[in-house]
Write a protein that holds these residues in place. Structure first.
Motif, mmCIF file in Angstrom:
data_model
loop_
_atom_site.group_PDB
_atom_site.id
_atom_site.type_symbol
_atom_site.label_atom_id
_atom_site.label_comp_id
_atom_site.label_asym_id
_atom_site.label_seq_id
_atom_site.Cartn_x
_atom_site.Cartn_y
_atom_site.Cartn_z
ATOM 1 N N ALA A 11 33.069 37.435 36.468
ATOM 2 C CA ALA A 11 33.285 38.623 37.304
ATOM 3 C C ALA A 11 34.149 38.357 38.535
ATOM 4 C CB ALA A 11 31.939 39.222 37.711
ATOM 5 N N PRO A 12 33.972 37.224 39.266
ATOM 6 C CA PRO A 12 34.800 37.029 40.461
ATOM 7 C C PRO A 12 36.298 36.977 40.165
ATOM 8 C CG PRO A 12 32.891 35.593 40.538
ATOM 9 C CD PRO A 12 32.915 36.194 39.169
ATOM 10 N N ILE A 13 36.691 36.297 39.093
ATOM 11 C CA ILE A 13 38.129 36.198 38.820
ATOM 12 C C ILE A 13 38.652 37.513 38.246
ATOM 13 C CG2 ILE A 13 38.004 35.233 36.478
ATOM 14 C CD1 ILE A 13 40.364 34.140 39.364
ATOM 15 N N LEU A 14 37.790 38.268 37.579
ATOM 16 C CA LEU A 14 38.194 39.588 37.097
ATOM 17 C C LEU A 14 38.464 40.515 38.281
ATOM 18 C CD1 LEU A 14 38.593 40.989 34.353
ATOM 19 C CD2 LEU A 14 36.259 41.853 34.558
ATOM 20 N N ARG A 15 37.643 40.394 39.331
ATOM 21 C CA ARG A 15 37.901 41.200 40.537
ATOM 22 C C ARG A 15 39.215 40.801 41.189
ATOM 23 N NH1 ARG A 15 32.223 40.514 41.275
ATOM 24 N NH2 ARG A 15 32.569 38.754 42.680
ATOM 25 N N GLN A 16 39.528 39.506 41.174
ATOM 26 C CA GLN A 16 40.802 39.063 41.743
ATOM 27 C C GLN A 16 41.982 39.621 40.954
ATOM 28 O OE1 GLN A 16 41.344 37.548 44.543
ATOM 29 N NE2 GLN A 16 39.243 36.984 45.070
ATOM 30 N N LEU A 17 41.814 39.745 39.655
ATOM 31 C CA LEU A 17 42.885 40.337 38.833
ATOM 32 C C LEU A 17 43.136 41.784 39.238
ATOM 33 C CD1 LEU A 17 44.784 40.178 36.340
ATOM 34 C CD2 LEU A 17 42.837 40.978 34.975
ATOM 35 N N ASN A 18 42.062 42.507 39.571
ATOM 36 C CA ASN A 18 42.156 43.907 39.991
ATOM 37 C C ASN A 18 42.956 44.721 38.969
ATOM 38 O OD1 ASN A 18 41.812 46.181 41.611
ATOM 39 N ND2 ASN A 18 43.641 45.752 42.827
ATOM 40 N N PRO A 19 42.486 44.768 37.723
ATOM 41 C CA PRO A 19 43.246 45.464 36.675
ATOM 42 C C PRO A 19 43.335 46.962 36.933
ATOM 43 C CG PRO A 19 41.035 44.923 35.907
ATOM 44 C CD PRO A 19 41.195 44.242 37.239
ATOM 45 N N GLN A 20 44.489 47.525 36.638
ATOM 46 C CA GLN A 20 44.727 48.947 36.860
ATOM 47 C C GLN A 20 44.934 49.665 35.525
ATOM 48 O OE1 GLN A 20 44.564 50.305 40.089
ATOM 49 N NE2 GLN A 20 43.818 48.206 40.435
ATOM 50 N N PRO A 21 44.461 50.893 35.418
ATOM 51 C CA PRO A 21 44.654 51.646 34.176
ATOM 52 C C PRO A 21 46.137 51.699 33.795
ATOM 53 C CG PRO A 21 43.132 52.805 35.622
ATOM 54 C CD PRO A 21 43.700 51.665 36.418
ATOM 55 N N GLY A 22 46.397 51.465 32.528
ATOM 56 C CA GLY A 22 47.768 51.524 32.030
ATOM 57 C C GLY A 22 48.513 50.208 32.065
ATOM 58 N N GLU A 23 47.978 49.219 32.777
ATOM 59 C CA GLU A 23 48.653 47.918 32.801
ATOM 60 C C GLU A 23 48.522 47.226 31.442
ATOM 61 O OE1 GLU A 23 48.876 45.924 37.115
ATOM 62 O OE2 GLU A 23 46.883 45.819 36.209
ATOM 63 N N ARG A 24 49.575 46.511 31.079
ATOM 64 C CA ARG A 24 49.532 45.696 29.861
ATOM 65 C C ARG A 24 49.157 44.276 30.268
ATOM 66 N NH1 ARG A 24 50.314 45.146 24.646
ATOM 67 N NH2 ARG A 24 51.702 43.559 23.743
ATOM 68 N N ILE A 25 48.041 43.785 29.728
ATOM 69 C CA ILE A 25 47.474 42.510 30.168
ATOM 70 C C ILE A 25 47.232 41.607 28.971
ATOM 71 C CG2 ILE A 25 45.517 41.382 31.311
ATOM 72 C CD1 ILE A 25 45.198 43.869 33.033
ATOM 73 N N LEU A 26 47.632 40.352 29.100
ATOM 74 C CA LEU A 26 47.356 39.325 28.112
ATOM 75 C C LEU A 26 46.166 38.506 28.576
ATOM 76 C CD1 LEU A 26 48.261 37.709 25.545
ATOM 77 C CD2 LEU A 26 49.589 36.261 27.107
ATOM 78 N N ASP A 27 45.121 38.421 27.744
ATOM 79 C CA ASP A 27 43.971 37.563 28.023
ATOM 80 C C ASP A 27 44.157 36.281 27.219
ATOM 81 O OD1 ASP A 27 41.576 36.296 28.457
ATOM 82 O OD2 ASP A 27 40.318 38.024 27.977
ATOM 83 N N LEU A 28 44.487 35.214 27.928
ATOM 84 C CA LEU A 28 44.806 33.931 27.303
ATOM 85 C C LEU A 28 43.535 33.100 27.145
ATOM 86 C CD1 LEU A 28 46.671 31.698 26.327
ATOM 87 C CD2 LEU A 28 47.261 31.207 28.711
ATOM 88 N N GLY A 29 43.158 32.826 25.891
ATOM 89 C CA GLY A 29 41.891 32.151 25.617
ATOM 90 C C GLY A 29 40.744 33.130 25.713
ATOM 91 N N CYS A 30 40.849 34.223 24.981
ATOM 92 C CA CYS A 30 39.904 35.339 25.149
ATOM 93 C C CYS A 30 38.534 35.067 24.553
ATOM 94 C CB CYS A 30 40.484 36.604 24.533
ATOM 95 S SG CYS A 30 40.671 36.541 22.724
ATOM 96 N N GLY A 31 38.397 34.016 23.728
ATOM 97 C CA GLY A 31 37.103 33.739 23.115
ATOM 98 C C GLY A 31 36.622 34.906 22.279
ATOM 99 N N ASP A 32 35.345 35.267 22.419
ATOM 100 C CA ASP A 32 34.784 36.333 21.592
ATOM 101 C C ASP A 32 35.031 37.723 22.159
ATOM 102 O OD1 ASP A 32 33.013 36.459 23.707
ATOM 103 O OD2 ASP A 32 31.246 35.871 22.548
ATOM 104 N N GLY A 33 35.834 37.808 23.211
ATOM 105 C CA GLY A 33 36.273 39.104 23.719
ATOM 106 C C GLY A 33 35.323 39.805 24.664
ATOM 107 N N ALA A 34 34.213 39.166 25.050
ATOM 108 C CA ALA A 34 33.230 39.843 25.898
ATOM 109 C C ALA A 34 33.829 40.247 27.245
ATOM 110 C CB ALA A 34 32.011 38.954 26.100
ATOM 111 N N LEU A 35 34.634 39.369 27.836
ATOM 112 C CA LEU A 35 35.256 39.690 29.121
ATOM 113 C C LEU A 35 36.501 40.555 28.919
ATOM 114 C CD1 LEU A 35 34.598 39.087 32.079
ATOM 115 C CD2 LEU A 35 36.112 37.115 31.961
ATOM 116 N N THR A 36 37.224 40.325 27.834
ATOM 117 C CA THR A 36 38.406 41.119 27.518
ATOM 118 C C THR A 36 38.037 42.594 27.383
ATOM 119 O OG1 THR A 36 38.897 39.220 26.090
ATOM 120 C CG2 THR A 36 40.501 41.003 26.130
ATOM 121 N N LEU A 37 36.866 42.847 26.829
ATOM 122 C CA LEU A 37 36.419 44.226 26.636
ATOM 123 C C LEU A 37 36.348 44.972 27.955
ATOM 124 C CD1 LEU A 37 35.349 46.374 24.652
ATOM 125 C CD2 LEU A 37 33.060 45.418 25.008
ATOM 126 N N LYS A 38 36.025 44.276 29.033
ATOM 127 C CA LYS A 38 35.967 44.921 30.347
ATOM 128 C C LYS A 38 37.354 45.410 30.780
ATOM 129 C CE LYS A 38 31.912 42.302 31.882
ATOM 130 N NZ LYS A 38 30.992 43.460 31.772
#
Length: 250
Positions: A26-53
């Protein structure tokens, strides 16, 4: 994640013994501060649990990971994902951001990984990541090396745990503007004992031991680590140390 010669990821095992990895993202996800509509690559996404957020935040997301079973698990969550080696990213100026949590320390060719991240980003894009840094799980690493040395077996080096200075230098050499790179000690409660952690995350070390001897090897390691890792309530804590970074492509 990686699927190196001796490290293989099982989504069920990871769910049981490694879920804390994405839960603590969660802390690094907050630092990313993703915005609706942005195209984002999750590098090493594993099982996708965090990517889903990121998907739920309204981003256009692609997860990549070198483990086919983990990619299958991510797709089952509805996460767009594909199998790809982090050192061989084949994107060109496609993403507003590249995000990575708990994966880059499994990629032992950081220059190639960083070059691929650079290519993948649009001008002005950002790179935000957290992964194992210098001193990460040092108690476990030292115990593994000592146990293998006692058997006259050379220890593998499956992990890349850089200092902030080293990683900042690698980013700057590629041309990134580095906003910050910091080392964050983060003692981490394990869901079970360290034996389960070793079976999940330290397979390259275990694979160096003859199969018939592995159970005894693991049992002896658990007992060797008990005084330093297990508290008076029987809970096991690992000495995690993380690098967090934020950089941008001019």
């Amino acid at each position: 994640m990686t699927s190196s010669e001796h490290q293989h990821w099982d989504p069920g095992q990871y769910q049981q013994h490694g879920r804390f990895v994405s839960d603590l993202g969660a802390p690094i996800l907050r630092q990313l501060n993703p915005q609706p509509g942005e195209r984002i690559l999750d590098l090493g996404c594993g099982d996708g649990a965090l990517t889903l957020k990121l998907v739920q935040a309204g981003c256009e997301v692609l997860g990549v990971d070198s483990s086919a079973p983990m990619i299958d698990a991510a797709r089952k969550l509805g996460v767009p994902a594909r199998v790809m080696d982090g050192a061989s990213l084949d994107f060109t100026a496609e993403f507003d951001a590249v995000f990575s949590n708990a994966a880059l320390h499994w990629m032992p060719q950081p220059e190639q990984v960083i070059a691929g991240i650079w290519r993948a980003l649009k001008p002005g894009g950002r790179f935000v990541a957290e992964f194992g840094g210098h001193g990460n799980v040092a108690s476990i690493v030292n115990a593994l090396r000592s146990a293998l040395a006692a058997r006259h077996i050379a220890a593998p080096e499956p992990w890349f745990f850089p200092t902030p200075e080293h990683y900042r230098s690698l980013l700057q050499q590629q041309g990134f503007d580095v906003q910050w790179v910091e080392l964050v000690p983060r003692p981490t409660l394990l869901p079970g004992d360290v034996g389960a952690w070793l079976n999940t995350f330290a397979q390259p070390f275990i694979a160096a031991i003859p199969a018939a001897e592995r159970a005894d090897f693991l049992s002896s390691l658990v007992e060797a680590l008990r005084p330093s890792m297990c508290d008076e309530d029987g809970k096991w804590w690992a000495d995690y140390v993380r690098i967090r970074c934020h950089a941008s492509k001019p």
